[in-house]
Enzyme design. Structure first.
Site, PDB file in Angstrom:
ATOM      1  N   GLY A   5       1.312  -6.087   6.148  1.00  0.00           N
ATOM      2  CA  GLY A   5       0.962  -7.199   6.729  1.00  0.00           C
ATOM      3  C   GLY A   5       1.818  -8.425   6.938  1.00  0.00           C
ATOM      4  O   GLY A   5       2.008  -9.071   7.732  1.00  0.00           O
ATOM      5  N   THR A  30       2.276  -5.024   1.946  1.00  0.00           N
ATOM      6  CA  THR A  30       3.692  -4.622   2.325  1.00  0.00           C
ATOM      7  C   THR A  30       3.887  -5.003   3.735  1.00  0.00           C
ATOM      8  O   THR A  30       4.893  -5.428   4.445  1.00  0.00           O
ATOM      9  CB  THR A  30       4.045  -3.413   1.845  1.00  0.00           C
ATOM     10  N   GLU A  46       3.417   6.057  -5.903  1.00  0.00           N
ATOM     11  CA  GLU A  46       2.474   5.483  -6.259  1.00  0.00           C
ATOM     12  C   GLU A  46       2.140   5.585  -7.900  1.00  0.00           C
ATOM     13  O   GLU A  46       2.292   6.514  -8.166  1.00  0.00           O
ATOM     14  CB  GLU A  46       1.289   5.370  -5.580  1.00  0.00           C
ATOM     15  N   LEU A  75      -2.751  -8.350   4.176  1.00  0.00           N
ATOM     16  CA  LEU A  75      -1.105  -9.356   4.361  1.00  0.00           C
ATOM     17  C   LEU A  75      -0.454  -8.750   3.155  1.00  0.00           C
ATOM     18  O   LEU A  75      -0.214  -9.350   2.114  1.00  0.00           O
ATOM     19  CB  LEU A  75      -1.614 -10.847   4.062  1.00  0.00           C
ATOM     20  N   ILE A 134      -6.092  -8.039   9.315  1.00  0.00           N
ATOM     21  CA  ILE A 134      -6.660  -7.718   8.237  1.00  0.00           C
ATOM     22  C   ILE A 134      -5.672  -7.274   7.346  1.00  0.00           C
ATOM     23  O   ILE A 134      -5.506  -6.043   7.475  1.00  0.00           O
ATOM     24  CB  ILE A 134      -8.156  -6.869   8.353  1.00  0.00           C
ATOM     25  N   LYS A 172      -1.065  13.258   8.368  1.00  0.00           N
ATOM     26  CA  LYS A 172      -0.132  12.760   9.540  1.00  0.00           C
ATOM     27  C   LYS A 172      -0.035  13.923  10.486  1.00  0.00           C
ATOM     28  O   LYS A 172       0.052  13.688  11.704  1.00  0.00           O
ATOM     29  CB  LYS A 172       1.362  12.492   8.625  1.00  0.00           C
ATOM     30  N   GLU A 207       0.745   3.714  16.142  1.00  0.00           N
ATOM     31  CA  GLU A 207       2.315   4.430  15.812  1.00  0.00           C
ATOM     32  C   GLU A 207       2.415   4.373  14.391  1.00  0.00           C
ATOM     33  O   GLU A 207       3.363   5.368  13.882  1.00  0.00           O
ATOM     34  CB  GLU A 207       3.493   3.667  16.543  1.00  0.00           C
ATOM     35  N   ALA A 215      -7.241 -12.010   7.515  1.00  0.00           N
ATOM     36  CA  ALA A 215      -7.971 -11.785   6.367  1.00  0.00           C
ATOM     37  C   ALA A 215      -7.555 -11.070   5.156  1.00  0.00           C
ATOM     38  O   ALA A 215      -6.863  -9.939   5.346  1.00  0.00           O
ATOM     39  CB  ALA A 215      -9.551 -10.975   6.825  1.00  0.00           C
ATOM     40  N   GLY A 256       9.990   2.675  -6.889  1.00  0.00           N
ATOM     41  CA  GLY A 256       8.904   2.309  -5.767  1.00  0.00           C
ATOM     42  C   GLY A 256       8.693   3.256  -4.891  1.00  0.00           C
ATOM     43  O   GLY A 256       8.012   2.928  -3.845  1.00  0.00           O
TER      44      GLY A 256
HETATM   45  N1  NAP Z   1       3.551   0.547   2.727  1.00  0.00           N
HETATM   46  C1  NAP Z   1       4.082   1.336   3.774  1.00  0.00           C
HETATM   47  O1  NAP Z   1       5.496   1.953   3.528  1.00  0.00           O
HETATM   48  C2  NAP Z   1       3.155   1.929   4.725  1.00  0.00           C
HETATM   49  C3  NAP Z   1       3.915   2.824   5.686  1.00  0.00           C
HETATM   50  C4  NAP Z   1       2.937   3.291   6.825  1.00  0.00           C
HETATM   51  C5  NAP Z   1       1.615   2.973   6.762  1.00  0.00           C
HETATM   52  N2  NAP Z   1       1.055   2.079   5.770  1.00  0.00           N
HETATM   53  C6  NAP Z   1      -0.305   2.047   5.782  1.00  0.00           C
HETATM   54  O2  NAP Z   1      -0.488   0.485   5.876  1.00  0.00           O
HETATM   55  C7  NAP Z   1      -1.815   0.054   5.480  1.00  0.00           C
HETATM   56  C8  NAP Z   1      -1.542  -1.135   4.481  1.00  0.00           C
HETATM   57  O3  NAP Z   1      -0.538  -0.686   3.400  1.00  0.00           O
HETATM   58  P1  NAP Z   1       0.197  -1.763   2.601  1.00  0.00           P
HETATM   59  O4  NAP Z   1       1.380  -1.076   1.903  1.00  0.00           O
HETATM   60  O5  NAP Z   1       0.534  -3.078   3.065  1.00  0.00           O
HETATM   61  O6  NAP Z   1      -0.927  -2.112   1.453  1.00  0.00           O
HETATM   62  P2  NAP Z   1      -1.010  -3.288   0.496  1.00  0.00           P
HETATM   63  O7  NAP Z   1       0.472  -3.745   0.083  1.00  0.00           O
HETATM   64  O8  NAP Z   1      -1.763  -3.027  -0.718  1.00  0.00           O
HETATM   65  O9  NAP Z   1      -1.961  -4.479   1.241  1.00  0.00           O
HETATM   66  C9  NAP Z   1      -3.295  -4.337   1.351  1.00  0.00           C
HETATM   67  C10 NAP Z   1      -3.800  -5.576   1.888  1.00  0.00           C
HETATM   68  O10 NAP Z   1      -4.996  -5.367   2.352  1.00  0.00           O
HETATM   69  C11 NAP Z   1      -5.741  -6.463   1.899  1.00  0.00           C
HETATM   70  N3  NAP Z   1      -7.138  -5.742   1.879  1.00  0.00           N
HETATM   71  C12 NAP Z   1      -7.403  -4.964   0.851  1.00  0.00           C
HETATM   72  N4  NAP Z   1      -8.948  -4.667   0.784  1.00  0.00           N
HETATM   73  C13 NAP Z   1      -9.349  -5.643   1.683  1.00  0.00           C
HETATM   74  C14 NAP Z   1     -10.680  -5.993   2.032  1.00  0.00           C
HETATM   75  N5  NAP Z   1     -11.609  -5.440   1.830  1.00  0.00           N
HETATM   76  N6  NAP Z   1     -10.708  -7.162   2.885  1.00  0.00           N
HETATM   77  C15 NAP Z   1      -9.622  -7.474   3.376  1.00  0.00           C
HETATM   78  N7  NAP Z   1      -8.409  -7.559   3.072  1.00  0.00           N
HETATM   79  C16 NAP Z   1      -8.113  -6.587   2.199  1.00  0.00           C
HETATM   80  C17 NAP Z   1      -5.107  -6.841   0.679  1.00  0.00           C
HETATM   81  O11 NAP Z   1      -5.377  -8.273   0.333  1.00  0.00           O
HETATM   82  P3  NAP Z   1      -4.853  -8.977  -1.076  1.00  0.00           P
HETATM   83  O12 NAP Z   1      -3.323  -9.329  -0.639  1.00  0.00           O
HETATM   84  O13 NAP Z   1      -5.580 -10.178  -1.251  1.00  0.00           O
HETATM   85  O14 NAP Z   1      -4.767  -8.164  -2.163  1.00  0.00           O
HETATM   86  C18 NAP Z   1      -3.617  -6.836   0.948  1.00  0.00           C
HETATM   87  O15 NAP Z   1      -3.119  -7.979   1.543  1.00  0.00           O
HETATM   88  C19 NAP Z   1      -2.070   1.410   4.547  1.00  0.00           C
HETATM   89  O16 NAP Z   1      -3.162   1.889   5.680  1.00  0.00           O
HETATM   90  C20 NAP Z   1      -1.094   2.079   4.418  1.00  0.00           C
HETATM   91  O17 NAP Z   1      -1.205   3.389   4.434  1.00  0.00           O
HETATM   92  C21 NAP Z   1       1.919   1.625   4.858  1.00  0.00           C
END
Ligand code: NAP
Length: 425
Positions: free
Chosen positions: A15, A13, A190, A11, A9, A205, A129, A43, A187
């Site tokens: 996913g 950064t 946020e 896709l 679930i 954390k 992890e 999804a 970047g």
């Molecule tokens: N980025 C990092 O460096 C990092 C590091 C450690 C942990 N994390 C954790 O990893 C998780 C994801 O982060 P991210 O940076 O990858 O976020 P992101 O880039 O915003 O991606 C979120 C993804 O989730 C999808 N999504 C959002 N709401 C949804 C819903 N209701 N149903 C189905 N799909 C949904 C979005 O779909 P769409 O593509 O269609 O918008 C998008 O593909 C978070 O919990 C974050 O705290 C991130």
């Protein structure tokens, strides 16, 4: 060779980097997992949006519940973020007897205790992890490597955004607002940086690692959290004069059965293991009875680094899908934050009076606080002179009371900052 069906679930950064690794390195993963983890279903929020990777033979749609319920999905990877919906989907997967892998510290901080209990009831794994320090193996260190140890302390820099901001203030002489704007442009922060700047991300954390380290059902209310919003350019300059840098340090300690946890800006002196952890680097120092001090450091965010941890958890899940989270011990007592003994840092604005600095130092020493180093800043034309000093180790409350006395001295205009100080042991 057997296959193991993965449903993911999210896709974004994380996913995308996970999907890419599952597809590109399936042979390596098959060797390590003993069967092939195959991405069967994804999804997302907006399935119509163009994606920058090709997912042949993967069903991509917007129905996360159907993904969880799909018999072809044997492991649910939650990479969407957010709290309530992500937690509800993980809950659904665990109740259906499906192991879960997540990168979501916010959901785990809020609902991790219930989710872990559900995982135990249903005899499936819940791995996370990536939720702390991305690719840094900090959960594995506490859960697997130190299984025979009693951990007494965690000390860490675990939020890349604030570390980028504080490093920018130190290296470029920027104000907090300038360093934040620069971090946003690069970047690292946020548009709404409050979860990072206010310390809540680091607190979540710290909480997840403290639960593991101390086998304790701790909650966010147990973490004393102070963000970096009050850190000024003067503090950064004074920290340098006193031989250190200001960092957002997350600290957890256990004494007997009493636990304290805090996140706060801290003067980290040169020679301490967290000094020199700059920019987006993270680092964790664990203190335990058998291993002593163990340190892990590296890149704590980013798609690839986070995917490293998620994919590793997927392989671990394929190897041991029914390895449920450990049973927590009973709730520990939460210690008094003010009774924790630390060295201190104090910055005081002085009236232009002869011997003002000496009077401040004397007032502290009269109240049993030793002053280990001090520096007088060169005042700009017309500005008050400032005294920065660091103290010996003392209970935070005792230093606070002594600082109240300092504040009442006629030579003192204002006590500008009081913070913890950590030094090499
Ligand atoms: N980025 C990092 O460096 C990092 C590091 C450690 C942990 N994390 C954790 O990893 C998780 C994801 O982060 P991210 O940076 O990858 O976020 P992101 O880039 O915003 O991606 C979120 C993804 O989730 C999808 N999504 C959002 N709401 C949804 C819903 N209701 N149903 C189905 N799909 C949904 C979005 O779909 P769409 O593509 O269609 O918008 C998008 O593909 C978070 O919990 C974050 O705290 C991130």
């Amino acid at each position: 060779m057997a296959q193991f069906g993965i449903g993911m679930i999210g896709l974004g950064t994380v996913g995308t980097a996970v999907a890419r690794r599952l597809i590109d390195q399936w042979e390596l993963l098959r060797r390590r997992a003993g069967s092939t983890p195959v991405l069967r279903r994804v999804a997302v929020r907006d399935p119509g949006r163009p994606r920058d990777l090709d997912l042949p033979r993967v069903q991509l749609d917007g129905d996360a519940e159907a993904l969880v319920d799909d018999p072809a999905v044997e492991v649910v990877v939650e990479a969407m973020g957010g709290i309530d919906r992500a937690s509800a989907l993980m809950d659904r997967a665990l109740r259906a007897g499906k192991p879960v892998v997540t990168a979501n510290k916010a959901a785990l901080a809020a609902h991790g205790l219930e989710l872990a209990a559900l995982a135990r009831e249903n005899r499936v794994s819940l791995r996370y992890e990536a939720a702390v320090g991305a690719g840094l193996p900090v959960v594995a260190l506490l859960r697997d490597s130190l299984r025979g140890d009693r951990v007494s302390g965690l000390e860490m820099i675990i939020n890349g955004t604030t570390n980028v901001i504080l490093t920018g203030m130190e290296k470029q002489g920027a104000t907090l607002a300038e360093a934040l704007a620069d971090a946003q442009q690069r970047g690292f922060a946020e548009a709404d940086p409050s979860a990072d700047v206010d310390g809540h991300d680091a607190a979540a954390k710290l909480l997840l690692l403290s639960r593991l380290a101390f086998d304790a059902p701790l909650t966010m209310d147990d973490v004393v959290t102070v963000g970096i919003g009050g850190v000024t350019a003067q503090d950064i300059d004074c920290a340098a004069l006193l031989g250190g840098s200001v960092k957002l340090v997350a600290l957890a300690q256990r004494e007997g059965e009493t636990v304290t946890m805090s996140v706060r800006p801290t003067l980290v002196l040169d020679g301490h293991p967290l000094h020199g952890i700059d920019d987006s680097e993270n680092a964790l120092v664990v203190t335990s009875d058998l291993a002593g001090h163990v340190m892990v450091g590296g890149l704590g965010a980013g798609g690839d680094s986070t995917a490293s941890a998620v994919v590793s958890d997927i392989v671990a899940t394929v190897l041991a899908p029914s390895q449920a989270p450990p049973v927590p011990a009973s709730s520990p007592a939460i210690g008094d934050d003010g009774a924790v003994e630390r060295a201190g840092y104090v910055r005081v604005r002085l009236h232009p009076v002869a011997d003002a600095a000496q009077l401040v130092i004397q007032a502290l020493e009269d109240r049993g606080i030793s002053v280990e180093a001090s520096a007088l800043t060169q005042p700009a034309m017309g500005a008050d002179q400032e005294l920065a000093l660091r103290t010996g180790v003392v209970a935070r409350d005792m230093l606070a009371r002594a600082v109240e006395t300092v504040d009442s001295l006629a030579v003192v205009d204002e006590v500008a900052t009081v913070m913890d100080c950590v030094r090499p042991s």
